[in-house]
Design a protein around this motif. Sequence first.
Motif, PDB file in Angstrom:
ATOM      1  N   GLU A 544       0.828  -1.209   0.000  1.00  0.00           N
ATOM      2  CA  GLU A 544       0.000   0.000   0.000  1.00  0.00           C
ATOM      3  C   GLU A 544       0.863   1.261   0.000  1.00  0.00           C
ATOM      4  O   GLU A 544       0.535   2.249  -0.639  1.00  0.00           O
ATOM      5  CB  GLU A 544      -0.926   0.016   1.225  1.00  0.00           C
ATOM      6  CG  GLU A 544      -2.197  -0.812   1.060  1.00  0.00           C
ATOM      7  CD  GLU A 544      -3.103  -0.289  -0.052  1.00  0.00           C
ATOM      8  OE1 GLU A 544      -3.112   0.934  -0.291  1.00  0.00           O
ATOM      9  OE2 GLU A 544      -3.794  -1.106  -0.694  1.00  0.00           O
ATOM     10  N   GLN A 545       1.965   1.206   0.734  1.00  0.00           N
ATOM     11  CA  GLN A 545       2.853   2.368   0.778  1.00  0.00           C
ATOM     12  C   GLN A 545       4.095   2.197  -0.096  1.00  0.00           C
ATOM     13  O   GLN A 545       4.949   3.071  -0.127  1.00  0.00           O
ATOM     14  CB  GLN A 545       3.264   2.656   2.230  1.00  0.00           C
ATOM     15  CG  GLN A 545       2.069   2.962   3.129  1.00  0.00           C
ATOM     16  CD  GLN A 545       2.501   3.528   4.455  1.00  0.00           C
ATOM     17  OE1 GLN A 545       2.891   4.695   4.554  1.00  0.00           O
ATOM     18  NE2 GLN A 545       2.455   2.709   5.495  1.00  0.00           N
ATOM     19  N   SER A 546       4.183   1.053  -0.784  1.00  0.00           N
ATOM     20  CA  SER A 546       5.307   0.766  -1.686  1.00  0.00           C
ATOM     21  C   SER A 546       6.657   0.896  -0.982  1.00  0.00           C
ATOM     22  O   SER A 546       7.572   1.581  -1.437  1.00  0.00           O
ATOM     23  CB  SER A 546       5.263   1.688  -2.912  1.00  0.00           C
ATOM     24  OG  SER A 546       4.078   1.486  -3.642  1.00  0.00           O
ATOM     25  N   VAL A 547       6.768   0.195   0.152  1.00  0.00           N
ATOM     26  CA  VAL A 547       7.997   0.221   0.944  1.00  0.00           C
ATOM     27  C   VAL A 547       8.500  -1.209   1.128  1.00  0.00           C
ATOM     28  O   VAL A 547       7.704  -2.133   1.330  1.00  0.00           O
ATOM     29  CB  VAL A 547       7.762   0.868   2.323  1.00  0.00           C
ATOM     30  CG1 VAL A 547       8.999   0.747   3.208  1.00  0.00           C
ATOM     31  CG2 VAL A 547       7.374   2.332   2.157  1.00  0.00           C
ATOM     32  N   ASN A 568       7.574   5.307  -3.388  1.00  0.00           N
ATOM     33  CA  ASN A 568       6.473   6.247  -3.586  1.00  0.00           C
ATOM     34  C   ASN A 568       6.981   7.668  -3.378  1.00  0.00           C
ATOM     35  O   ASN A 568       7.963   7.885  -2.660  1.00  0.00           O
ATOM     36  CB  ASN A 568       5.357   5.921  -2.580  1.00  0.00           C
ATOM     37  CG  ASN A 568       4.058   6.615  -2.901  1.00  0.00           C
ATOM     38  OD1 ASN A 568       3.912   7.800  -2.619  1.00  0.00           O
ATOM     39  ND2 ASN A 568       3.115   5.890  -3.474  1.00  0.00           N
ATOM     40  N   GLU A 569       6.312   8.651  -3.985  1.00  0.00           N
ATOM     41  CA  GLU A 569       6.773  10.039  -3.844  1.00  0.00           C
ATOM     42  C   GLU A 569       6.270  10.698  -2.562  1.00  0.00           C
ATOM     43  O   GLU A 569       6.611  11.862  -2.279  1.00  0.00           O
ATOM     44  CB  GLU A 569       6.347  10.891  -5.055  1.00  0.00           C
ATOM     45  CG  GLU A 569       4.906  11.336  -5.077  1.00  0.00           C
ATOM     46  CD  GLU A 569       3.969  10.269  -5.617  1.00  0.00           C
ATOM     47  OE1 GLU A 569       2.806  10.587  -5.895  1.00  0.00           O
ATOM     48  OE2 GLU A 569       4.395   9.103  -5.751  1.00  0.00           O
ATOM     49  N   VAL A 570       5.507   9.968  -1.762  1.00  0.00           N
ATOM     50  CA  VAL A 570       5.008  10.518  -0.498  1.00  0.00           C
ATOM     51  C   VAL A 570       6.029  10.254   0.608  1.00  0.00           C
ATOM     52  O   VAL A 570       6.346   9.097   0.903  1.00  0.00           O
ATOM     53  CB  VAL A 570       3.656   9.891  -0.112  1.00  0.00           C
ATOM     54  CG1 VAL A 570       3.164  10.454   1.218  1.00  0.00           C
ATOM     55  CG2 VAL A 570       2.622  10.103  -1.219  1.00  0.00           C
ATOM     56  N   PRO A 571       6.571  11.307   1.240  1.00  0.00           N
ATOM     57  CA  PRO A 571       7.497  11.070   2.366  1.00  0.00           C
ATOM     58  C   PRO A 571       6.761  10.456   3.542  1.00  0.00           C
ATOM     59  O   PRO A 571       5.569  10.691   3.737  1.00  0.00           O
ATOM     60  CB  PRO A 571       8.018  12.472   2.690  1.00  0.00           C
ATOM     61  CG  PRO A 571       7.000  13.414   2.151  1.00  0.00           C
ATOM     62  CD  PRO A 571       6.363  12.736   0.974  1.00  0.00           C
ATOM     63  N   LYS A 572       7.471   9.673   4.330  1.00  0.00           N
ATOM     64  CA  LYS A 572       6.847   8.972   5.441  1.00  0.00           C
ATOM     65  C   LYS A 572       7.689   9.197   6.690  1.00  0.00           C
ATOM     66  O   LYS A 572       8.765   8.611   6.836  1.00  0.00           O
ATOM     67  CB  LYS A 572       6.715   7.483   5.124  1.00  0.00           C
ATOM     68  CG  LYS A 572       5.838   7.207   3.893  1.00  0.00           C
ATOM     69  CD  LYS A 572       5.967   5.779   3.401  1.00  0.00           C
ATOM     70  CE  LYS A 572       5.077   5.537   2.191  1.00  0.00           C
ATOM     71  NZ  LYS A 572       5.431   6.361   1.020  1.00  0.00           N
ATOM     72  N   LEU A 625      11.308   8.287   6.112  1.00  0.00           N
ATOM     73  CA  LEU A 625      11.527   7.811   4.750  1.00  0.00           C
ATOM     74  C   LEU A 625      11.291   8.957   3.775  1.00  0.00           C
ATOM     75  O   LEU A 625      10.167   9.411   3.593  1.00  0.00           O
ATOM     76  CB  LEU A 625      10.588   6.649   4.416  1.00  0.00           C
ATOM     77  CG  LEU A 625      10.750   5.372   5.248  1.00  0.00           C
ATOM     78  CD1 LEU A 625       9.841   4.280   4.709  1.00  0.00           C
ATOM     79  CD2 LEU A 625      12.203   4.898   5.221  1.00  0.00           C
ATOM     80  N   PRO A 626      12.341   9.428   3.117  1.00  0.00           N
ATOM     81  CA  PRO A 626      12.182  10.498   2.130  1.00  0.00           C
ATOM     82  C   PRO A 626      11.407   9.993   0.913  1.00  0.00           C
ATOM     83  O   PRO A 626      11.258   8.779   0.714  1.00  0.00           O
ATOM     84  CB  PRO A 626      13.627  10.847   1.754  1.00  0.00           C
ATOM     85  CG  PRO A 626      14.481  10.206   2.793  1.00  0.00           C
ATOM     86  CD  PRO A 626      13.731   9.020   3.287  1.00  0.00           C
TER      87      PRO A 626
END
Length: 637
Positions: A544-547, A568-572, A625-626
């Motif tokens: 879901e978060q591609s990690v 993913n391009e969304v930082p976490k 996670l950048p």
Amino acid sequence: MEKVINYSLFTDFDIALFKSGKHFKLYEKLGSHLVEVDGVKGTYFAVWAPTAKSVSVIGDFNYWNDHQHRLNVRWDSSGIWEGFIPEAQPGMRYKYKIKSNNNNIETEKADPYAFYCEKPPYTASIIRDIDHYKWKDQAWMSYRKDKNGLDKPYAVYEVHLGSWMKNVEENRFLTYEEFAVKLVDYVKKMNYTHVEFMPVMEYPYDPSWGYQIVGYFAPTSRFGTPEGFMHLIDQLHKNDIGVILDWVPSHFPSDDHGLGFFDGSHLYEHPDPRKGYHPDWKSLIFNYGRNEVKSFLISNAFFWLEKYHVDGLRVDAVASMIYLDYSRNEGEWEPNMFGGNEYLEAIDFIKEFNQEVYKNFDGIQTIAEESTAFTGVSKPVEFGGLGFGMKWMMGWMHDTLQYFSKETVYRKFHQNEITFSLAYAFTEHFMLPLSHDEVVYGKKSLIYKMPGDEWQRFANLRLMLAYMYAHPGTNLTFMGAEFGQTKEWDYSTSLDWHLLDYKPHQSMQGFMKDLNGLYKSTPALYEKGFSSEGFEWISFADHEQSVIAFIRKGHDMENDIVVVCNFNEVPKKNYRIGLPRKGKLSQVFNSDMKKYFGSGLSNSKELIAEKKPYNHKPYSCEVNLPPLAAVYFSLKS
């Protein structure tokens, strides 16, 4: 007619070895060799042409007149013609004029064993002594085994000499001596451990990239002399850089002056087109069941390892050799004696080649470009394998490029593409290749395979390379990838070095330099690169978060590296990962650093593992996670 003096370098034992396929130093006997006979200096010639009625040496020393110097055929049915010609001196050009017993067919052939050739498009061989070069790489050769082992780092820079860089002012290729300065300095600065040269053996046709060879024992004269190429290798070795050569025993071109139909018969190629002709490349295939051809090919491998001090041979197109039905439709191939599609003679040749080179040369490696699931490619012959040191991981390459080509919003549906390689990563000794084949015309450059805007493209490329270097196995990237070459690779033009005037490309180059440096200095990333003991999953299921997150391990547990990739391009922020033991996490590498053209999201503080089970691990901690980034952490107790 000038008399050819009866003289031979062959002993009866040489002939017996040649006929049995066991003579692996034929380059010392066949070809042209400067010798002195009865106080007279000249050249001894020897050529294998068993169906010939007559063989003449034509060249600068006899005005290319085939009636002047006819060689003598040996009495022992070896098919070797030989003789000493005093008039033939170093630097003179020559060919063999062969009249065949097969319908009096006449051929003019370059010497298959020549050490030097005319610069294409000219096709004559040149008499040359290559034994006077004074090597200066004794230090490297003495400790090569410690640098070139399977538990050592391999960050390989694949190079096509004709298009790496050119002399723009004079519109010409660089010379071997110029490469010995410019290329060596660059490879050293960029922290690569090895270079792999696309074929340097003499080839007639530039668009073949060197894979259609006519002069198997001669480095191409496009860039200079044999001694020039030796000097280039010498300089690489003096800077602790290993040298791998592409080697092509799989096929050869049908050019008139080459090996095809050499003496008016199918001498080097298999006479049956189902085994002797390659439909994809319109080229000829060696007859692996013929003993003299096996001697030729294995001698050629020995030649580059001995005379040019190369450290590895990457064997091209292995799959095309080991399958009878490769690129053939039903009816275009014949099963082997057991009814299968394996080319048994080719497989036996490959096994013998690997056994002999490993037995005779300390500290070298052989690497197979093999694209199928053939078992045991990198397993020792004595245990049922083909005997290669490593095999290109083509499945990883295909899956990874396919995954990274997708827009990030869709990646959660394709998590398996980026994790599947770990299901079979330890079935072979894999080298992960991002080679020239992936960036040629019509395939896009690596940077343009990536989705998104400019920032995202560069972030994706850095992420892919950082993931690649953390993945078990060794690594190979093609020239230009290190600075984000935008144009597809073109064999006829130089890389676009002017791109380094722009910050994204400068930053990409700096990233690659640092990644190579970290890889070389981090034992956990290479000491157990071919063993499941060197890898442990933390999490592969967060699609879901591609990690994904995993641990790389060396011999010392205190050197373990935790790798977390955010595709993913969304930082976490405060993303929790499981850990196998109590300890402290410290960020050691981050592909999103501002100096790499990233966003700069980081983990500046040391992180403490909590006694809080997560990801089926007893400990865990939270990390930042950048976006589109890989982060490496050290895990210390």
